[in-house]
Design a protein around this motif. Structure first.
Motif, PDB file in Angstrom:
ATOM      1  N   THR A  57      -8.856  25.464  63.333  1.00 34.54           N
ATOM      2  CA  THR A  57      -7.524  25.718  63.129  1.00 34.54           C
ATOM      3  C   THR A  57      -6.913  26.871  62.790  1.00 34.54           C
ATOM      4  O   THR A  57      -7.559  27.609  61.776  1.00 34.54           O
ATOM      5  N   TYR A  58      -5.831  27.411  63.328  1.00 36.22           N
ATOM      6  CA  TYR A  58      -5.274  28.668  62.953  1.00 36.22           C
ATOM      7  C   TYR A  58      -4.817  28.384  61.501  1.00 36.22           C
ATOM      8  O   TYR A  58      -4.257  27.705  61.064  1.00 36.22           O
ATOM      9  N   PHE A 101      -8.195  28.883  51.477  1.00 36.85           N
ATOM     10  CA  PHE A 101      -7.123  29.487  51.449  1.00 36.85           C
ATOM     11  C   PHE A 101      -7.591  31.009  50.835  1.00 36.85           C
ATOM     12  O   PHE A 101      -8.325  31.127  49.980  1.00 36.85           O
ATOM     13  N   SER A 161      -2.882  32.636  55.853  1.00 44.25           N
ATOM     14  CA  SER A 161      -3.818  31.485  55.454  1.00 44.25           C
ATOM     15  C   SER A 161      -3.010  30.378  54.968  1.00 44.25           C
ATOM     16  O   SER A 161      -1.852  30.432  54.387  1.00 44.25           O
ATOM     17  N   ILE A 162      -3.523  29.066  55.200  1.00 45.28           N
ATOM     18  CA  ILE A 162      -2.720  27.961  54.828  1.00 45.28           C
ATOM     19  C   ILE A 162      -3.648  27.029  53.933  1.00 45.28           C
ATOM     20  O   ILE A 162      -5.053  27.100  54.024  1.00 45.28           O
ATOM     21  N   ALA A 213      -1.475  26.694  70.598  1.00 40.17           N
ATOM     22  CA  ALA A 213      -0.952  25.597  69.675  1.00 40.17           C
ATOM     23  C   ALA A 213      -1.888  25.522  68.539  1.00 40.17           C
ATOM     24  O   ALA A 213      -1.465  24.809  67.639  1.00 40.17           O
ATOM     25  N   GLY A 214      -2.816  26.499  68.467  1.00 41.03           N
ATOM     26  CA  GLY A 214      -3.288  26.621  67.059  1.00 41.03           C
ATOM     27  C   GLY A 214      -4.331  25.767  66.811  1.00 41.03           C
ATOM     28  O   GLY A 214      -4.672  25.238  65.466  1.00 41.03           O
ATOM     29  N   HIS A 270      -4.676  19.535  64.768  1.00 41.47           N
ATOM     30  CA  HIS A 270      -4.513  20.708  63.644  1.00 41.47           C
ATOM     31  C   HIS A 270      -5.468  19.798  62.531  1.00 41.47           C
ATOM     32  O   HIS A 270      -5.450  18.681  62.326  1.00 41.47           O
ATOM     33  N   TRP A 271      -6.449  20.726  61.970  1.00 41.60           N
ATOM     34  CA  TRP A 271      -7.362  20.310  61.129  1.00 41.60           C
ATOM     35  C   TRP A 271      -8.187  19.232  61.307  1.00 41.60           C
ATOM     36  O   TRP A 271      -8.817  18.484  60.487  1.00 41.60           O
TER      37      TRP A 271
END
Lengths: 95, 488
Positions: free
Chosen positions: B195-196, B234, B241-242, B435-436, B460-461
């Motif tokens: 995932t982005y 992170f 970074s998420i 779309a990441g 996502h994730w």
């Protein structure tokens, strides 16, 4: 062709790229094909659609404005083509 | 015994090191020997770091003896030459950075090193990761171990070829439009793009910042899970970074596929996909079904627009990112400049290759006054539509499955003169970047003796779900164990 020689010359200058004489004709031709290809986006119905800049719609995180890195100038400048007394050298800008 | 160390996966090697069957120094020597034998004909490596690798292996053996082994202690891998490595050459496949020695490590490099990994070298790649065949590298094309006349795909072609030829059990890669998954498919290896925001981009030379993501090329999904667990998380040094918890990816492999909802995209099997590839991929979907997955059809109505959208967004970001190469602070500098403008234009004109210059110019054009709304803004809007298509599909299914690439490996030279044909290689992979989303390619069979990849995309994730799906498929099919004859 969707782009002409003058336009490509202008784009190259904006991008600060000097193209060799032999590169020029094929650059005009291939860039034109790419522009023609992406032109199909014009057909998409996007009225009212919000432009998407981040795939998870996250906003830019900010950090406190504090010094966190150590001074590593000498090490970093080992990659520089030309330096003097810690300064980067370029051709004379002001006559 | 040491003759067959190259045949083992990271998971197997880790167990062997634990048992004391061999040392990391023995393992590293064996693989350096293989790189010496095969590296040149494949052109998979730009730099081999034999001395540093042996020193790291020795340290890993000592740590293990002292009871301080990390998760990856003594396990060898290679880095795509896009990751900055302190005091080691980092070229990004470009003349521009032919002599660049990074003053720091990328976060990915640091995290893997801290876990005990041994770096064998830096792998060849398309220049600045712009290419789908590895032919844009300043250091020459990489060859596909399954057929030396063929491309291994790109841009992480050196990483994929090195893993496929058993020169290293794993390698890092980066994926902006398919650059991990497509070469994995074309070389019969496993390629994971997370995932982005999952893995830090700090120290990973930027191409298109809203699309770039680091991942791995391995021999199995279990190995990909092992490495992702170390790389993910992170990083305050990467502003994109998420903060999101890192699960135990290895533990996520163990579940079955019973009840897993797998979506088949109607548009994937339209024109454009090679018939024989379509048959192989359809067969792999039946395997998933036999393992308990529930197949259904989903729509991605804007799939056709994903490639043109990408070829506006990615060049726009690239033209901005690559403006840092100015011949002043680092990188190539033209000789005897007349003035500052001449210094900029000639340094960049000489330092960048054809494809990179074309993308910088495409990006400059779509961002320039009078064209911004028609191209860049429009593409960002269509990007939103494409992302929404995925989110709608993921309301109905857990995973989207299909082909990774429209054809098996193509011959070197076949597509390099036609940018549009080359760009269309990435039609099935680009959507996940826009779309990441996380995606993985795992081997699912052969067409004319060349490997074909099965592509799994999650929400996502959703790394755990796609890893579990790929792992289950690998247990049933074993296509991931196939190795080209000369490299067994």
């Amino acid at each position: 062709m969707s782009l002409d020689k003058d336009q490509v010359q202008h784009i190259a200058m904006l991008a600060r790229l000097k193209l060799a004489d032999g590169e020029f004709a094929q650059t005009v031709e291939k860039l034109s094909r790419i522009v023609d290809f992406v032109d199909q986006l014009g057909q998409a119905k996007t009225d009212g659609v919000v432009p998407m800049a981040h795939p998870l719609h996250a906003t830019q995180r900010l950090r406190p404005d504090q010094v966190v890195e150590v001074d590593d100038r000498d090490h970093i400048q080992q990659n520089a083509p030309l330096t003097e007394n810690g300064l980067y050298l370029v051709p004379k800008v002001i006559e | 015994m040491s003759q067959d160390l190259h045949t083992q996966t990271l998971t197997q090697l880790s167990a062997g090191l634990d048992r004391g069957d061999f040392s990391s120094v023995e393992l590293t020597e064996a693989l350096l020997g293989r790189i010496e034998t095969h590296g040149q004909s494949l052109n998979a490596f730009v730099t081999v770091t034999a001395e540093q690798a042996l020193a790291a292996a020795k340290r890993a053996d000592e740590a293990r003896a002292a009871g301080n082994a990390g998760v990856l202690s003594g396990l060898p891998l290679a880095h795509k030459d896009i990751f900055c490595t302190r005091d080691i050459l980092t070229t990004c496949g470009s003349r521009m950075l032919e002599d660049f020695i990074s003053p720091y490590d990328a976060t990915v490099v640091r995290r893997l090193a801290d876990a005990g990994a041994v770096v064998l070298g830096k792998t060849n790649m398309d220049e600045f990761a712009m290419g789908s065949s590895n032919e844009t590298s300043y250091f020459g094309p990489v060859r596909n171990p399954w057929d030396l006349q063929c491309s291994p795909g790109g841009s992480s072609g050196g990483s994929a070829a090195a893993v496929a030829a058993r020169l290293t059990p794993a390698a890092t890669g980066t994926d902006t439009g398919g650059s991990i998954r497509q070469p994995a498919a074309l070389t019969g290896t496993v390629g994971l793009k997370p995932t982005y925001g999952r893995v830090s981009r700090y120290g990973m030379i930027a191409f298109a910042s809203s699309l770039d993501q680091a991942g791995v090329i391995t021999r199995s999904s279990a190995d990909a899970a092992l490495l992702l667990g170390v790389m993910a998380g992170f990083d305050e040094r990467d502003s994109t970074s998420i903060e999101h918890p890192v699960p135990d990816y290895c533990a996520s492999l163990s579940g079955s596929l019973k009840g897993l909802r797998v979506g088949i995209v109607r548009q994937h099997f339209d024109e454009g996909l090679d018939d024989k590839c379509a048959a192989v991929v359809k067969e792999s979907l039946q395997v998933l079904e036999s393992q308990g997955a529930i197949l259904s059809e989903v729509d991605l109505p804007n799939l056709d627009l994903s490639v043109p959208t990408y070829y506006v967004v990615a060049p726009a970001e690239c033209s901005s990112n690559l403006s840092r190469f100015d011949g002043v602070r680092f990188g190539h500098r033209a000789a005897d400049p007349e003035d500052l403008l001449d210094l900029y234009c000639r340094s960049r004109g000489e330092g960048f290759g054809e494809e990179v210059k074309r993308r910088i110019m495409t990006g400059t054009y779509v961002l320039s006054a009078g064209y911004y709304d028609a191209y860049y803004l429009k593409a960002q809007q269509v990007r939103h539509l494409i992302a929404d298509d995925f989110h709608k599909a993921f309301a109905e299914v857990d995973v989207i499955a299909g082909p990774t690439s429209p054809t098996p490996a193509f011959r070197l030279g076949d597509k390099i003169d036609d940018p549009i044909t080359m760009y269309l290689n990435d039609i099935y992979t680009i959507g996940a970047n826009l779309a990441g989303l996380p995606g993985i390619s795992t081997p699912c069979g052969f067409v004319d003796d060349l490997p074909v990849g099965l592509h799994l995309v999650g929400p996502h994730w959703g790394e755990e779900t796609i890893l579990r799906c790929a792992h289950n498929y690998e247990q049933a099919s074993a296509w991931h164990e196939a190795c080209p004859e000369e490299y067994r």
